[in-house]
Motif scaffolding. Sequence first.
Motif, short mmCIF file in Angstrom:
data_model
loop_
_atom_site.label_atom_id
_atom_site.label_comp_id
_atom_site.label_asym_id
_atom_site.label_seq_id
_atom_site.Cartn_x
_atom_site.Cartn_y
_atom_site.Cartn_z
N GLN A 83 -17.93 3.07 21.42
CA GLN A 83 -17.08 3.51 20.32
C GLN A 83 -16.79 2.34 19.39
O GLN A 83 -16.38 1.27 19.83
CB GLN A 83 -15.77 4.12 20.82
CG GLN A 83 -14.92 4.68 19.67
CD GLN A 83 -13.76 5.52 20.14
OE1 GLN A 83 -13.43 5.54 21.33
NE2 GLN A 83 -13.14 6.25 19.23
N GLU A 117 -15.21 8.31 9.69
CA GLU A 117 -14.87 9.06 10.90
C GLU A 117 -16.11 9.23 11.79
O GLU A 117 -16.02 9.12 13.02
CB GLU A 117 -14.31 10.44 10.53
CG GLU A 117 -12.89 10.39 9.96
CD GLU A 117 -12.40 11.77 9.55
OE1 GLU A 117 -13.20 12.74 9.61
OE2 GLU A 117 -11.22 11.88 9.15
N ALA A 118 -17.25 9.48 11.17
CA ALA A 118 -18.49 9.64 11.94
C ALA A 118 -18.88 8.33 12.62
O ALA A 118 -19.34 8.32 13.77
CB ALA A 118 -19.61 10.12 11.03
N ARG A 121 -16.78 7.73 15.65
CA ARG A 121 -16.88 8.76 16.68
C ARG A 121 -17.72 8.21 17.85
O ARG A 121 -18.77 7.61 17.63
CB ARG A 121 -17.54 10.00 16.11
CG ARG A 121 -17.54 11.21 17.07
CD ARG A 121 -18.18 12.42 16.40
NE ARG A 121 -17.40 12.86 15.24
CZ ARG A 121 -17.89 12.99 14.02
NH1 ARG A 121 -19.17 12.71 13.77
NH2 ARG A 121 -17.13 13.40 13.02
N THR A 137 -25.91 11.20 19.78
CA THR A 137 -24.91 11.24 18.71
C THR A 137 -24.79 12.68 18.22
O THR A 137 -25.58 13.55 18.60
CB THR A 137 -25.32 10.35 17.52
OG1 THR A 137 -26.46 10.93 16.87
CG2 THR A 137 -25.64 8.93 17.96
N HIS A 138 -23.82 12.91 17.34
CA HIS A 138 -23.70 14.22 16.72
C HIS A 138 -24.84 14.40 15.72
O HIS A 138 -25.05 13.54 14.86
CB HIS A 138 -22.35 14.34 16.02
CG HIS A 138 -21.22 14.59 16.97
ND1 HIS A 138 -20.11 15.34 16.64
CD2 HIS A 138 -21.03 14.20 18.25
CE1 HIS A 138 -19.29 15.39 17.67
NE2 HIS A 138 -19.82 14.69 18.66
N GLU A 141 -24.26 14.09 11.87
CA GLU A 141 -23.84 12.83 11.26
C GLU A 141 -24.86 12.35 10.23
O GLU A 141 -26.07 12.57 10.40
CB GLU A 141 -23.66 11.76 12.35
CG GLU A 141 -22.45 11.98 13.23
CD GLU A 141 -22.33 10.94 14.34
OE1 GLU A 141 -21.33 10.97 15.04
OE2 GLU A 141 -23.26 10.11 14.49
N ASP A 281 -19.35 16.32 25.87
CA ASP A 281 -19.30 16.70 24.45
C ASP A 281 -20.59 17.46 24.13
O ASP A 281 -21.66 16.86 24.01
CB ASP A 281 -19.18 15.45 23.57
CG ASP A 281 -18.97 15.78 22.09
OD1 ASP A 281 -19.16 16.95 21.71
OD2 ASP A 281 -18.63 14.87 21.31
#
Length: 886
Positions: A83, A117-118, A121, A137-138, A141, A281
């Motif tokens: 993080q 924010e990304a 994350r 990762t997301h 993003e 997640d």
Amino acid sequence: MLRLAGLLLCVTSFLSTSSLGANAGPRLDNDKLYRYSYSAEVGLNRPTGSTRGNTGFRISSDVDISLVWRNPEIQDEQLLRLQISNVQVESAGKRSRKNNIFHGSSAESILGKVRLEALQRPFMVLWKMGKIRSLYTHKAEPATIKNLKRGVASMLMMQLKSGKMSEADASGKCLVEYKSTKDQVIRTKHLDTCKTQEMGFTTHSPVLGVSGKSASETVITLENGIIKSADVEETHILSINARHQAATKVLSRQSLTLKKIEVGPTEVAGKDASSVVKSLDDKLMSVGVMVEKVKTKCKGCPNLMDTWKAVRPQLEPESLSKAEAPRSFLALLHSLRKASKSEILTLLRNCSKTVLPQLVDAVTSAQTPSSLSAILEFLDFSKKEGLVLQERFLYACGFASHPTETMLQSLLDLSQGKIGSTEIKESIVIIMGALLRKLCLKGACELPTVLKVKEMLLAGPDSTQVESEVQMYLLALKNALLPEGVPVLAKYAESEVGAFSTIAITSLQRYDPQLITPEVKKTLNRIYHQNKHIYEKNVRAAAADVIMSSGPSYMEVKNLLLSIGHLPHEMNKYMLSKVQDILRFEMPSCKLVRQVMRDMVSHNYDRFSKTGSSSAFSGFMARTSDLTCTYNLDILYSGSGVLRRSNMNIYGQSNDALLHGLQVTIEAQGLESLIAATPDEGEEELESFAGMSALLFDVQLRPVTFFKGYSDLMSKMFSMSGDPINVVKGLILLTDHSQVIPLQSGLRASAEFQGGLAIDISGGMEFSLWYRESKTSVNNRGALVVIGNVTVDTDFVSAGVEVGFETEATLDFITTVQFSEYPFLVCMQMDKTTFPFRATVSKQEKLPSGQTFSSKRSRDQLVPGSEFPLHQENSNMCKKVFEQAW
């Protein structure tokens, strides 16, 4: 016995444990949080510039790393949670507050709330034996953010034993060398082996190209098996081969330093890494380790029409000899490469007639599918009216920096369709030969279209009885330089048609000497010594040139020297001058020539005292640490004093690579009747003719005819204005290099190096019976601009450095012959005018808010003009021709 068995068991156990430790990878402890400080910096400058003057930026933050899961069966397979927090963005160079666009800006104002924010994350990494196996990762993003996370993860790449292996990180899959000691690991990446996801292109000729030098080293310090610090320094230097001072440097640094270890989260139980990630997640997705392509939108950048309006005045014909023309050409090129087919067609259809040829140069040089499709739709080759535009398109194809199979197929289709002009048909086939060679140099010689065109050109000369078509195919083979073409050219070298022989022999001269086989040499010797037929002087002289430049044997050189004194008068002088030039300029065959000259039969006063006006001379135009530029002038006259052949060559050599920059040949024949002179042996029946042929940057162009036939000659003489005939005029993309450099930090540097040349080559021949004087001229006008740009452009900040140079030059070659008395007077002049030279360096940084920093420096100088030296006999002759001026 029991004691011995027990001892062996202990030793075996110890060895097994030692072996396991040697092969183990780094591990993190459970229930602990490792807090690191991290920074990634990129700086752009010239290689000789100090880091204080770098343009670029630095991203710094904290990074928390903890163990999430460990494979119970393979202890070195670990799932880590990372993080990023406390992000800051600042300038890479030290500047005053006034020039620091980052001063007073927060990370959120620069990155934007969504991106920040990304970035902060959490993401996960599957770490096995010190290697990154997967990154989670997301998926939604931004690509820039995912790339920055890849850069952080790449800092964990390591192994605890020395050795070499191929592995992938953010910058690509590369060969990596490790040197490990107890508390330190040095990771050296061989960047020249890296395979990345984005491929660029470069100019086929190394002389006009760009060279690079890269290095990457990571120093990792360990403490109790944990990474205490990791520091990366990565450099990429790109320079223009012809002028290494025009260079850029990318300096990328990363640092990861352990601050403290705290109590962390407890390890999670699970079967495998992917199921654990999903349970924690479900939005996390596995993505590749290597950086992905980032599409950046340029706010406020001009579109194609805006660029065209800005550059159009500089592309008018009267401006082509100025540096503004190629500079505008390069700016237009960038816009064309981003434009659609419909945008380009609109521009072509609404362009004025005076600027349209220059626009055709630019559209063709763009070399994108859209630009090629647009120009082919715009031009109508079935009509004669657009001959100038059609030829400009074909020449631009010939000079293409990275031609494709599609471009070659397009020309093949044109050659098989309806063509309104014979000259254009010839140019299409000749240029196909140039494209064939460039594709083969790229390793694309086995493509279907390439094979089809290769077969067509090799069979071409024997497929027709039309003299002009045979010449067309031979010129195409001269461009293609196919090894399979050597036997075809050797066959036509012995043709009784002088034009066929000349083209075939001069084509053989362009080949690597290793391809000139003993059989070909026998053919050339038969031509020179006229064992089978009587040949024209220029054909025999061309054969002698190839023999001497293709590793001749002792007997070949001796026979050439023995022939001097038994040749036509002017050819005696030409061959003598050629031998002297080989010795003076220390050409490859000079040692052998000196060896032969020890024999007094070959080397004596009678043989080496022949007089005449023909000559051969070589010299240096420029010599620098980067580039050597040489020239040679060969002049052959008939026995009556009329020019037979004038041949001027300019070569550039850099990094052991040779570029045939320019060849301008003027040939004349059958003019003896004008002055009631007797033609030389073998030339009694020649038709009156004068023409000019040009080879430019390794590309043979379609020859130009001044006149052909007696009636055409007389009409031209009485209507002659003295104005030169244009041979080549236009804009040429000389240097074209594009590449993306993925950095280990996750950032991407884009490099674009382009060189544009505005050129105008013309030639003329004046003939005065009244003054019994002839004058031939070759006029070369040009303006060159070369620009190299390296940019690191994210979607939140961009930085770039640009280096370049520009010049305008004129080179004239004039030959004046007075044949009112014998021996006739010949004066050759090769003049270079004083020309300006400018070198520039500019830097820029830009934030989304519109804040910019830019700086530019330039250095101007005037390079004095000069008259290039030729042999002393020429100087003496010029004094007589221009007695009043002297």
